[in-house]
Motif scaffolding. Structure first.
Motif, PDB file in Angstrom:
ATOM      1  N   UNK A  33      -5.308  44.836  15.546  1.00 35.96           N
ATOM      2  CA  UNK A  33      -3.857  44.981  15.623  1.00 35.96           C
ATOM      3  C   UNK A  33      -3.510  46.238  16.426  1.00 35.96           C
ATOM      4  N   UNK A  34      -3.581  47.422  15.787  1.00 36.40           N
ATOM      5  CA  UNK A  34      -3.239  48.654  16.489  1.00 36.40           C
ATOM      6  C   UNK A  34      -4.342  49.687  16.436  1.00 36.40           C
TER       7      UNK A  34
ATOM      8  N   UNK B 286      -2.929  39.100  15.808  1.00 35.71           N
ATOM      9  CA  UNK B 286      -4.270  38.556  15.618  1.00 35.71           C
ATOM     10  C   UNK B 286      -5.250  39.059  16.674  1.00 35.71           C
ATOM     11  N   UNK B 287      -4.927  40.188  17.317  1.00 36.11           N
ATOM     12  CA  UNK B 287      -5.810  40.728  18.347  1.00 36.11           C
ATOM     13  C   UNK B 287      -7.088  41.282  17.719  1.00 36.11           C
ATOM     14  N   UNK B 288      -8.222  40.731  18.131  1.00 33.90           N
ATOM     15  CA  UNK B 288      -9.521  41.192  17.621  1.00 33.90           C
ATOM     16  C   UNK B 288     -10.506  41.338  18.783  1.00 33.90           C
TER      17      UNK B 288
ATOM     18  N   UNK C 222       0.747  48.612  30.829  1.00 38.84           N
ATOM     19  CA  UNK C 222       1.015  47.221  30.463  1.00 38.84           C
ATOM     20  C   UNK C 222      -0.201  46.324  30.652  1.00 38.84           C
ATOM     21  N   UNK C 223      -1.098  46.663  31.564  1.00 41.70           N
ATOM     22  CA  UNK C 223      -2.246  45.778  31.807  1.00 41.70           C
ATOM     23  C   UNK C 223      -3.131  45.685  30.566  1.00 41.70           C
TER      24      UNK C 223
ATOM     25  N   UNK D 208      -3.680  42.342  28.001  1.00 47.86           N
ATOM     26  CA  UNK D 208      -4.965  41.771  27.588  1.00 47.86           C
ATOM     27  C   UNK D 208      -5.016  41.602  26.071  1.00 47.86           C
ATOM     28  N   UNK D 209      -4.462  42.565  25.334  1.00 45.50           N
ATOM     29  CA  UNK D 209      -4.425  42.452  23.873  1.00 45.50           C
ATOM     30  C   UNK D 209      -3.515  41.307  23.443  1.00 45.50           C
ATOM     31  N   UNK D 210      -2.385  41.146  24.135  1.00 47.59           N
ATOM     32  CA  UNK D 210      -1.488  40.037  23.806  1.00 47.59           C
ATOM     33  C   UNK D 210      -2.156  38.690  24.041  1.00 47.59           C
TER      34      UNK D 210
END
Length: 497
Positions: A259-260, A160-162, A110-111, A115-117
């Motif tokens: 994203x993934x 929108x994770x970049x 989850x950590x 961070x991605x969230x």
């Protein structure tokens, strides 16, 4: 609740240097961005098979965790695209920040996901702060429509994770920021390359191929700074760009997790591109003009997934005068016709084509980025255009039954598993493209209920009517870094009460 989280503060600090004019708007957009990402996360928590959630009471929308804690939030609509989740409770503590919630859940992996969230939330606020002003008029080209998609993936919490992109790089390369991008043209000796199809003559320099590289890739991965350049317009996928004046699209390698996935280009996909392109044209010809697949004239790799490119024809070649071609993901940004039945017409067209190809033996990954619709001047859905064949699935048995020869396709896309075939199509087209266009369960159910009686009653259609609706378990996949391949969740069938 303490804030701002580190990612939000970091982007604010970079904005103060690079675009101080955006600072107040960015700050104003943060609460909405948190709610948008939290809404996507709550969808995952309530509908994905996460091993640390042991019970779900839908009537109270309460989740029981393996360690005895409880999560509580609003009643979940897995097809909703508006941000309706502003607070989730973990026992007695309230959370409006998805990254803090995931951190305090403290489940395996989850950590990193938290961070991605956090980055997704901050980047989404940045995208919204710099969105096109209302009233700029109807886009004239397909790439301009794509740049209207501000929020990214409609259901992925990492929409929108970049990570690895600075604020300056997001503003320069993100399609929603509407800047032209200067691609590097990296010269590579022909004998060091693998080529499929025909490589463009103007992309050659004597005995060397000029392979387009995204500027982020050139700088951070290839460590190049002074190559010849090529100006292009970034599309929704960020690594794929449209050349000017209706020119072809070029997909570049981008070794960053967006994203993934890490967006490099495998050697195998380059080598298979010409065969896949010809095969898709053969299959599309069976649809009586309802579907076109953009051709892939050529692809090349420097025998490395870090430096490769694929050329595709522009979807605009399938647009007649007075028509407009729009990616399905961009439809909510258009002036959608207000007339009754428009969503039903779109669903009928998409399902007619998707189910016909599935019956023939081809399951498209027809999500809103890969699937485009040709609209009449009045906005009626007329035809479909599909692009990017890398993740389709093909059934050898169904192809043989349909009398379609099976060329030498990659083994990874071949399967006769009916569940895998249906999941690929239904998960991308119905749970994804149509669900996000509808924006909610009630609208999606109404469109499907009206459209399905007009379609042939194949076993696949019966399954779509009767069985739970598959969708990719996007959060489960991010929380299972050691597991390869897709994971799936089962959504309640919108046609069932």
């Amino acid at each position: 609740m303490p804030r701002p989280p580190a990612a939000e503060a970091a982007i604010a600090a970079e904005l103060a240097v690079h675009r101080p004019d955006l600072g107040p708007r960015y700050t104003a957009e943060l609460p909405g961005a948190r709610a948008a990402v939290l809404t996507r996360l709550w969808r995952a928590l309530t509908h994905e098979p996460l091993p640390w959630i042991t019970a779900h009471d839908p009537s109270a929308e309460t989740l029981r965790l393996r360690d005895g804690r409880r999560l509580h939030g609003p009643r979940a609509d897995p097809f909703a695209t508006e941000a309706y989740v502003t607070v989730v409770h973990l026992d007695d503590a309230a959370y409006d920040d998805p990254a803090r919630l995931m951190t305090d859940l403290a489940v395996p992996h989850s950590a990193a996901f938290a961070a991605e969230l956090a980055h997704s939330t901050a980047s989404l606020a940045l995208s919204r702060a710099n969105r096109a002003a209302p009233g700029e008029g109807r886009p004239a080209t397909d790439w301009e429509w794509e740049q209207r998609v501000v929020d990214g993936h409609p259901y992925h919490p990492n929409c929108r994770s970049r990570p690895g992109f600075s604020v300056a790089e997001q503003l320069a390369y993100g399609p929603e920021h509407r800047q032209d991008v200067r691609l590097s043209l990296v010269p590579v000796p022909v004998e060091e390359c693998s080529v499929s199809g025909e490589w463009p003559e103007d992309m050659r320099d004597g005995t060397r191929l000029l392979i387009p590289a995204h500027p982020w890739q050139a700088r951070h991965v290839l460590k190049r700074t002074a190559d010849t350049g090529l100006t292009a317009h970034p599309l929704m996928s960020l690594r794929t760009l449209a050349l000017p004046d209706g020119g072809p699209h070029v997909k570049t390698a981008l070794s960053a997790r967006l994203t993934s996935s890490v967006r490099d280009i495998s050697i195998g996909s380059v080598l298979a591109s010409a065969t896949l392109s010809a095969f898709a044209e053969t299959v599309a010809a069976r649809t009586d003009g309802l579907l076109h697949v953009t051709r892939t004239p050529g692809a090349a790799t420097a025998n490395s997934p870090d430096l490769a490119a694929v050329w595709r024809e522009s979807p605009q070649r399938y647009e007649a005068p007075g028509e407009r071609i729009v990616p399905v993901a961009a439809l909510p940004a258009t002036e959608l016709p207000a007339r009754p039945g428009w969503l039903t017409d779109l669903a009928r067209l998409c399902l007619t084509v998707g189910l016909q190809l599935l019956d023939l033996g081809v399951a498209l990954e027809a999500h809103g980025q890969n699937l485009l619709v040709v609209l009449s001047e009045e906005g009626a859905p007329l035809r479909l255009v599909y692009r990017d064949l890398a993740d389709i699935r093909v059934s050898p048995t169904r192809l043989a039954r349909s009398g379609i020869p099976l060329p030498g396709l990659p083994e990874r896309i071949l399967t006769d598993d009916v569940t895998a075939l249906r999941s690929k199509l239904f998960g991308s087209l119905v749970a994804g493209a149509l669900g996000s266009t509808a924006g909610g369960r009630t609208a999606l159910a109404g469109a499907l209920e009206a459209a399905l009686p007009d379609l042939p009653a194949t076993p696949d259609l019966v399954a779509l009517r009767e069985q739970p609706l598959p969708t990719k378990a996007l959060t489960s996949m991010r929380l299972s870094p050691g597991a390869a391949g897709d994971q799936w969740a089962a959504l309640p069938n919108p046609l069932k009460n």
